[in-house]
Scaffold this motif. Structure first.
Motif, PDB file in Angstrom:
ATOM      1  N   UNK A 141       0.809  -1.228   0.000  1.00  0.00           N
ATOM      2  CA  UNK A 141       0.000   0.000   0.000  1.00  0.00           C
ATOM      3  C   UNK A 141       0.837   1.269   0.000  1.00  0.00           C
ATOM      4  N   UNK A 142       2.042   1.198   0.572  1.00  0.00           N
ATOM      5  CA  UNK A 142       2.739   2.465   0.803  1.00  0.00           C
ATOM      6  C   UNK A 142       4.107   2.578   0.137  1.00  0.00           C
ATOM      7  N   UNK A 143       4.409   1.595  -0.701  1.00  0.00           N
ATOM      8  CA  UNK A 143       5.646   1.716  -1.486  1.00  0.00           C
ATOM      9  C   UNK A 143       5.320   1.280  -2.918  1.00  0.00           C
ATOM     10  N   UNK A 144       6.243   1.556  -3.815  1.00  0.00           N
ATOM     11  CA  UNK A 144       6.180   0.928  -5.136  1.00  0.00           C
ATOM     12  C   UNK A 144       7.190  -0.203  -5.062  1.00  0.00           C
ATOM     13  N   UNK A 145       6.675  -1.423  -4.908  1.00  0.00           N
ATOM     14  CA  UNK A 145       7.584  -2.549  -4.637  1.00  0.00           C
ATOM     15  C   UNK A 145       7.862  -3.331  -5.913  1.00  0.00           C
ATOM     16  N   UNK A 146       9.124  -3.646  -6.110  1.00  0.00           N
ATOM     17  CA  UNK A 146       9.561  -4.406  -7.290  1.00  0.00           C
ATOM     18  C   UNK A 146      10.105  -5.761  -6.823  1.00  0.00           C
ATOM     19  N   UNK A 147       9.593  -6.805  -7.440  1.00  0.00           N
ATOM     20  CA  UNK A 147       9.995  -8.182  -7.106  1.00  0.00           C
ATOM     21  C   UNK A 147      11.097  -8.604  -8.082  1.00  0.00           C
TER      22      UNK A 147
ATOM     23  N   UNK B 179      12.899 -24.497  -2.132  1.00  0.00           N
ATOM     24  CA  UNK B 179      11.869 -24.762  -1.123  1.00  0.00           C
ATOM     25  C   UNK B 179      11.288 -23.438  -0.585  1.00  0.00           C
ATOM     26  N   UNK B 180      12.182 -22.487  -0.286  1.00  0.00           N
ATOM     27  CA  UNK B 180      11.727 -21.188   0.227  1.00  0.00           C
ATOM     28  C   UNK B 180      10.861 -20.468  -0.804  1.00  0.00           C
ATOM     29  N   UNK B 181      11.296 -20.526  -2.080  1.00  0.00           N
ATOM     30  CA  UNK B 181      10.529 -19.843  -3.129  1.00  0.00           C
ATOM     31  C   UNK B 181       9.128 -20.420  -3.260  1.00  0.00           C
ATOM     32  N   UNK B 182       9.022 -21.756  -3.134  1.00  0.00           N
ATOM     33  CA  UNK B 182       7.688 -22.341  -3.271  1.00  0.00           C
ATOM     34  C   UNK B 182       6.779 -21.849  -2.142  1.00  0.00           C
ATOM     35  N   UNK B 183       7.357 -21.541  -0.978  1.00  0.00           N
ATOM     36  CA  UNK B 183       6.531 -21.049   0.136  1.00  0.00           C
ATOM     37  C   UNK B 183       6.292 -19.548   0.060  1.00  0.00           C
ATOM     38  N   UNK B 184       7.228 -18.809  -0.560  1.00  0.00           N
ATOM     39  CA  UNK B 184       7.161 -17.349  -0.468  1.00  0.00           C
ATOM     40  C   UNK B 184       6.754 -16.623  -1.745  1.00  0.00           C
ATOM     41  N   UNK B 185       6.817 -17.310  -2.866  1.00  0.00           N
ATOM     42  CA  UNK B 185       6.625 -16.580  -4.123  1.00  0.00           C
ATOM     43  C   UNK B 185       5.313 -15.811  -4.155  1.00  0.00           C
ATOM     44  N   UNK B 186       4.239 -16.405  -3.636  1.00  0.00           N
ATOM     45  CA  UNK B 186       2.934 -15.730  -3.669  1.00  0.00           C
ATOM     46  C   UNK B 186       3.000 -14.430  -2.854  1.00  0.00           C
ATOM     47  N   UNK B 187       3.728 -14.450  -1.739  1.00  0.00           N
ATOM     48  CA  UNK B 187       3.835 -13.232  -0.911  1.00  0.00           C
ATOM     49  C   UNK B 187       4.635 -12.156  -1.646  1.00  0.00           C
ATOM     50  N   UNK B 188       5.706 -12.554  -2.320  1.00  0.00           N
ATOM     51  CA  UNK B 188       6.500 -11.566  -3.072  1.00  0.00           C
ATOM     52  C   UNK B 188       5.625 -10.915  -4.155  1.00  0.00           C
ATOM     53  N   UNK B 189       4.856 -11.757  -4.849  1.00  0.00           N
ATOM     54  CA  UNK B 189       4.014 -11.231  -5.938  1.00  0.00           C
ATOM     55  C   UNK B 189       2.928 -10.323  -5.398  1.00  0.00           C
ATOM     56  N   UNK B 190       2.317 -10.733  -4.290  1.00  0.00           N
ATOM     57  CA  UNK B 190       1.192  -9.958  -3.754  1.00  0.00           C
ATOM     58  C   UNK B 190       1.642  -8.583  -3.262  1.00  0.00           C
ATOM     59  N   UNK B 191       2.864  -8.501  -2.743  1.00  0.00           N
ATOM     60  CA  UNK B 191       3.348  -7.222  -2.200  1.00  0.00           C
ATOM     61  C   UNK B 191       3.830  -6.275  -3.308  1.00  0.00           C
ATOM     62  N   UNK B 192       4.056  -6.812  -4.511  1.00  0.00           N
ATOM     63  CA  UNK B 192       4.757  -6.040  -5.555  1.00  0.00           C
ATOM     64  C   UNK B 192       3.823  -5.501  -6.623  1.00  0.00           C
ATOM     65  N   UNK B 193       4.289  -4.453  -7.291  1.00  0.00           N
ATOM     66  CA  UNK B 193       3.537  -3.889  -8.417  1.00  0.00           C
ATOM     67  C   UNK B 193       4.266  -4.105  -9.730  1.00  0.00           C
ATOM     68  N   UNK B 194       5.493  -4.616  -9.660  1.00  0.00           N
ATOM     69  CA  UNK B 194       6.245  -4.835 -10.889  1.00  0.00           C
ATOM     70  C   UNK B 194       7.239  -5.973 -10.625  1.00  0.00           C
ATOM     71  N   UNK B 195       7.518  -6.743 -11.682  1.00  0.00           N
ATOM     72  CA  UNK B 195       8.416  -7.898 -11.532  1.00  0.00           C
ATOM     73  C   UNK B 195       9.551  -7.777 -12.549  1.00  0.00           C
ATOM     74  N   UNK B 196      10.779  -8.020 -12.103  1.00  0.00           N
ATOM     75  CA  UNK B 196      11.906  -8.018 -13.051  1.00  0.00           C
ATOM     76  C   UNK B 196      12.646  -9.363 -12.944  1.00  0.00           C
ATOM     77  N   UNK B 197      12.617 -10.174 -14.014  1.00  0.00           N
ATOM     78  CA  UNK B 197      13.408 -11.409 -14.019  1.00  0.00           C
ATOM     79  C   UNK B 197      14.886 -11.032 -14.159  1.00  0.00           C
ATOM     80  N   UNK B 198      15.712 -11.510 -13.253  1.00  0.00           N
ATOM     81  CA  UNK B 198      17.098 -11.020 -13.194  1.00  0.00           C
ATOM     82  C   UNK B 198      18.144 -12.035 -13.647  1.00  0.00           C
ATOM     83  N   UNK B 199      17.712 -13.249 -14.018  1.00  0.00           N
ATOM     84  CA  UNK B 199      18.714 -14.308 -14.263  1.00  0.00           C
ATOM     85  C   UNK B 199      19.807 -13.928 -15.245  1.00  0.00           C
TER      86      UNK B 199
END
Ligand code: S3P
Length: 194
Positions: free
Chosen positions: A96-102, A147-167
């Motif tokens: 709500x209060x930042x522009x968050x990038x995943x 393992x961590x990503x499978x548990x957390x990915x939904x939270x990262x996506x929900x908090x963010x407004x933009x996604x950048x694949x960095x590989x």
């Protein structure tokens, strides 16, 4: 506005955050560093002496303080910890209060980056990251991250407004990608803390 960076450890949040600060000539806070300075001890010691739950409470309190004390006119780049948005209240605050990038990265990429980082510090990646304790090889680290990503990915996506694949990007390229994205999207500056 606050530009927050989220993602798993090794996704580049801190190194990209520092480069972005230079590109934007703005303030910068690394949430882990902020917690360490406030508590006067390392994240590792906090986990070892007080446990993860106590660390998560400190992390949520520090996040709220940073966001509540930021003024609307300046730009702040804020690198979150890898687990910050696993706390639902913090995730909401970030959304709500930042522009968050995943910043996304495959487990193998993260394992490579953490191993390279550890070799320059003459230690294991796990030495400075309590969540990785017991992961001794690149394969161990990749499995733990997966393992961590499978548990957390939904939270990262929900908090963010933009996604950048960095590989396939260096940290400078990631920072430059964010810099031009911000420059081309004037609506971002309307994401002020309420
Ligand atoms: C953690 C990630 C770390 C730090 C703490 C817990 C996690 O931050 O906050 O060790 O739970 O993923 P980085 O992602 O900056 O390494």
């Amino acid at each position: 506005m606050i530009i927050a960076l989220t993602g798993i450890m090794g996704s580049g949040k801190s190194s990209v955050g520092r480069e972005l600060r230079a590109l934007l000539s703005c303030s910068y806070i690394d949430l882990d560093d902020y917690i360490e300075a406030k508590e006067g001890c390392s994240i590792n010691s906090i986990f070892a002496e007080k446990g993860e739950a106590a660390f998560r409470t400190m992390e949520a309190d520090c996040l709220r303080k940073i966001i509540d004390t930021h003024n609307n006119t300046d730009t702040l780049v804020l690198s979150l910890g890898g687990g910050t948005v696993t706390n639902p209240d913090s995730a909401r605050l970030v959304h709500d209060r930042t522009f968050c990038i995943f910043l996304t990265a495959a487990p193998e990429t993260v394992a490579e980056r953490l191993s390279a980082e550890a070799s320059t510090r003459s230690g294991l990646a796990a030495d400075s990251r309590p969540i990785l304790h017991g992961a001794h090889t690149k394969a161990d680290i990749a499995a733990r991250i997966s393992d961590l990503l499978s548990k957390r990915e939904a939270s990262y996506r929900a908090a963010s407004r933009h996604i950048i694949p960095t590989d396939s990007l260096s940290q400078s390229e990631i920072a430059e990608t964010i810099h031009s994205f911000i420059g081309n999207n004037s609506f971002i500056s309307s994401c002020h803390p309420k």
